[in-house]
Design an enzyme around this catalytic site. Structure first.
Site, PDB file in Angstrom:
ATOM      1  N   HIS A 279     -29.593  88.379 -60.288  1.00 38.09           N
ATOM      2  CA  HIS A 279     -28.465  88.158 -59.376  1.00 38.09           C
ATOM      3  C   HIS A 279     -27.213  88.853 -59.883  1.00 38.09           C
ATOM      4  O   HIS A 279     -26.911  88.847 -61.075  1.00 38.09           O
ATOM      5  CB  HIS A 279     -28.238  86.683 -59.072  1.00 38.09           C
ATOM      6  CG  HIS A 279     -27.902  85.799 -60.239  1.00 38.09           C
ATOM      7  ND1 HIS A 279     -26.614  85.657 -60.707  1.00 38.09           N
ATOM      8  CD2 HIS A 279     -28.668  85.015 -61.019  1.00 38.09           C
ATOM      9  CE1 HIS A 279     -26.619  84.798 -61.723  1.00 38.09           C
ATOM     10  NE2 HIS A 279     -27.851  84.405 -61.938  1.00 38.09           N
ATOM     11  N   ASP A 291     -25.821  85.918 -68.069  1.00 45.62           N
ATOM     12  CA  ASP A 291     -26.157  85.312 -66.760  1.00 45.62           C
ATOM     13  C   ASP A 291     -25.321  85.983 -65.682  1.00 45.62           C
ATOM     14  O   ASP A 291     -24.195  85.583 -65.450  1.00 45.62           O
ATOM     15  CB  ASP A 291     -25.912  83.804 -66.805  1.00 45.62           C
ATOM     16  CG  ASP A 291     -26.364  83.103 -65.538  1.00 45.62           C
ATOM     17  OD1 ASP A 291     -27.090  83.715 -64.743  1.00 45.62           O
ATOM     18  OD2 ASP A 291     -25.969  81.939 -65.343  1.00 45.62           O
ATOM     19  N   GLU A 325     -26.054  83.840 -56.263  1.00 50.08           N
ATOM     20  CA  GLU A 325     -27.098  82.886 -56.694  1.00 50.08           C
ATOM     21  C   GLU A 325     -26.448  81.590 -57.150  1.00 50.08           C
ATOM     22  O   GLU A 325     -26.921  80.493 -56.879  1.00 50.08           O
ATOM     23  CB  GLU A 325     -27.917  83.501 -57.842  1.00 50.08           C
ATOM     24  CG  GLU A 325     -29.077  82.634 -58.334  1.00 50.08           C
ATOM     25  CD  GLU A 325     -28.727  81.673 -59.449  1.00 50.08           C
ATOM     26  OE1 GLU A 325     -29.562  80.827 -59.793  1.00 50.08           O
ATOM     27  OE2 GLU A 325     -27.600  81.729 -59.979  1.00 50.08           O
ATOM     28  N   GLU A 326     -25.331  81.749 -57.865  1.00 52.21           N
ATOM     29  CA  GLU A 326     -24.750  80.610 -58.593  1.00 52.21           C
ATOM     30  C   GLU A 326     -24.336  79.462 -57.676  1.00 52.21           C
ATOM     31  O   GLU A 326     -24.396  78.311 -58.056  1.00 52.21           O
ATOM     32  CB  GLU A 326     -23.533  81.076 -59.405  1.00 52.21           C
ATOM     33  CG  GLU A 326     -23.878  82.033 -60.550  1.00 52.21           C
ATOM     34  CD  GLU A 326     -24.649  81.358 -61.673  1.00 52.21           C
ATOM     35  OE1 GLU A 326     -24.977  80.166 -61.558  1.00 52.21           O
ATOM     36  OE2 GLU A 326     -24.923  82.063 -62.670  1.00 52.21           O
ATOM     37  N   ASP A 353     -33.723  86.183 -64.994  1.00 56.15           N
ATOM     38  CA  ASP A 353     -32.482  85.393 -64.921  1.00 56.15           C
ATOM     39  C   ASP A 353     -32.481  84.314 -65.995  1.00 56.15           C
ATOM     40  O   ASP A 353     -32.325  83.133 -65.714  1.00 56.15           O
ATOM     41  CB  ASP A 353     -32.318  84.765 -63.528  1.00 56.15           C
ATOM     42  CG  ASP A 353     -30.999  84.005 -63.389  1.00 56.15           C
ATOM     43  OD1 ASP A 353     -30.077  84.268 -64.178  1.00 56.15           O
ATOM     44  OD2 ASP A 353     -30.907  83.145 -62.502  1.00 56.15           O
ATOM     45  N   HIS A 424     -22.708  79.948 -68.498  1.00 58.71           N
ATOM     46  CA  HIS A 424     -21.565  79.491 -67.692  1.00 58.71           C
ATOM     47  C   HIS A 424     -20.327  79.164 -68.510  1.00 58.71           C
ATOM     48  O   HIS A 424     -19.524  78.328 -68.108  1.00 58.71           O
ATOM     49  CB  HIS A 424     -21.954  78.277 -66.833  1.00 58.71           C
ATOM     50  CG  HIS A 424     -23.052  78.551 -65.854  1.00 58.71           C
ATOM     51  ND1 HIS A 424     -23.494  77.610 -64.950  1.00 58.71           N
ATOM     52  CD2 HIS A 424     -23.794  79.657 -65.613  1.00 58.71           C
ATOM     53  CE1 HIS A 424     -24.470  78.120 -64.214  1.00 58.71           C
ATOM     54  NE2 HIS A 424     -24.665  79.373 -64.606  1.00 58.71           N
TER      55      HIS A 424
HETATM   56 ZN    ZN Z   1     -26.025  80.736 -63.766  1.00 57.85          ZN
HETATM   57 ZN    ZN Z   2     -28.491  83.044 -63.392  1.00 55.21          ZN
END
Ligand code: ZN
Ligand code: ZN
Length: 461
Positions: A279, A291, A325-326, A353, A424
């Site tokens: 993503h 990420d 995606e998140e 991912d 994150h």
């Molecule tokens: Zn993520």
């Molecule tokens: Zn991810």
């Protein structure tokens, strides 16, 4: 001979590269092994990741960097010489992060490192101050009496466990997704969770949370793990804890981003494709290197290395860089909706991912009669230190909607021991990525994508 050279001239003049079909005269195992070994030495994925994280930065959905990332991806695919590059629109609601702060005000003053969870409503401008009520787990909160948090801030302190497979995430993340709803049902004015992460840094982890129709919306945030530890120790001393929380983040306007798609065309069955990708969006605290910049870079590089081989696999390699995606697999759902009539031509797929750690195993989810193809992959994966697990693979997040429609999938399992230290957070930056591990990932995706795309037998589920 002259005819051939004229034909060659025409082909070259119209920009069609000469594609040699990897047919029976060519030793497929040798071809794949040589691209795989080239991938191990290649710095391409790292260069792509360096470019993305430096030239675009974070890529939170709906921010100016979202648009910049789409442009970056289109340009990069073209520069890498992909045969086809296009985008498909994805529309969603946005959320805008603004100032955020938290402090303990009793039994003494102490500033906390805090971040709002995605789509949290704001507090009032001045913030809110209330007594804190502590629950070890979301389940404890749910089991507590009615009004157990009346007028209070709910604090959930469950610690996420560290595993190579990342299996500690599932049980822990429920507090992030569902904490606000459950706390509101007990009368709380806000919810603050221990970060869903395994690090010991004072860096909070953001991520999505959800509200439920009919349940009062309350602000939701995560504090850093050391801050959560401190709160737990204060509670163990039977002290009354008060907290002041100020979150200014709020919903934004609707926005249209793009799934970015590119192909290396197959030499025999170009309409049939093997899908790889990651993503393109990220959260906004770091630069989204692990990420999911890593997944973007790994799969772009793998397809490029396969595409530039003189032995093109029979089917097309399609790289999909999913939008948003998140905040709820928005790009993935749009992709599945748009391509569901073409599902039968989506032979199989795998998404990267899970950061940039080395791949140690892989699993498939294919029809029984496809297992000889999987065996071939396993043979070529072995020198990379990758073992075959079983035929019960689940899909990567962005492949879930296609998987639900019946697409076969693979998962290439990365070592995620450290992934949730960074996930994150503001610490998700390029320096955490080991170029050698990244190259090993590319090599594994080369094996998967090439063998799947070149199989005589069409893979299905
Ligand atoms: Zn993520
Ligand atoms: Zn991810």
């Amino acid at each position: 001979m002259k005819k051939i050279s004229i034909l060659l001239g025409i082909l070259i003049s119209v920009g069609v590269s000469l594609i040699v079909n990897a047919d029976s005269k060519v030793d497929e195992l040798k071809v794949v092994a040589s691209i795989r070994d080239e991938a191990l030495k290649s710095e391409l994925a790292y260069d792509i990741l360096e470019s993305l994280t430096t030239e675009v930065g974070h890529r939170m959905a709906g921010t100016p960097q979202d648009a910049l990332a789409v442009k970056w991806a289109v340009d990069k695919f073209k520069k890498l010489g992909f045969d086809k590059v296009w985008t498909e629109p994805v529309t969603f609601k946005t959320w805008v992060r603004k100032a955020e702060s938290a402090e303990v005000t009793a039994p003494y003053q102490h500033s906390l490192k805090v971040t709002a969870l995605g789509f949290s409503i704001p507090t009032s401008k001045q913030g809110l101050e209330a007594e804190v009520v502590h629950f070890r787990t979301l389940e404890d909160l749910i089991a507590s009496p009615q009004n157990s948090a009346q007028g209070k801030i709910v604090f959930i302190s469950r610690k996420m466990q560290r595993f190579r497979s990342g299996k500690g995430y599932g049980p822990a993340v429920k507090a992030r997704g569902n904490g606000a709803v459950q706390a509101a049902l007990k009368g709380a004015v806000a919810v603050v969770i221990r970060s869903i992460g395994t690090d010991s840094h004072r860096l909070p982890h953001t991520g999505m949370m959800h509200y439920k129709k009919g349940v009062t919306k309350i602000p939701a945030a995560a504090i850093s793990n050391p801050d959560a530890d401190l709160l737990v120790r204060i509670f163990e001393r039977k002290k009354t804890v008060k907290m002041k929380l100020q979150l200014n983040s709020h919903d934004g306007p609707e926005y249209t981003s793009q799934n970015v798609i590119a192909e290396m065309t197959g030499s025999v069955w170009p309409n049939e494709k093997v899908v790889i990708g990651g993503h393109l969006d990220s959260w906004d605290l770091g630069t989204g290197a692990v990420d999911d910049g890593a997944g973007v870079a790994i799969t772009m590089a793998a397809a490029k290395l396969i595409g530039k081989s003189q032995y093109r696999p029979k089917r097309t390699i399609r790289v999909v860089l999913w939008a948003n995606e998140e905040q709820g697999l928005v790009g993935a759902k749009a992709y599945a909706k748009k391509h569901k009539e073409d599902l039968a031509n989506h032979v199989t797929g795998a998404e990267s991912d899970f950061g940039a750690g080395k791949i140690y195993a892989f699993a498939s989810n294919v029809a029984e009669n496809n297992l000889p193809v999987v065996k071939k992959m396993a043979k070529l994966m072995k020198p990379l230190g990758i073992e075959y697990i079983d035929n019960q693979s689940g899909p990567g997040p962005d492949l879930i909607p296609m998987y639900q429609l019946g697409m076969s999938v693979f998962s290439l399992r990365q070592d995620g021991t450290d992934y949730f230290d960074l996930h994150h957070t503001a610490d998700d930056t390029l320096d955490k990525v080991d170029p050698e591990s990244l190259a090993q990932n590319v090599a594994a995706y080369v094996v998967f994508a090439y063998v799947a795309a070149n199989s005589e037998q069409k893979i299905s589920r």
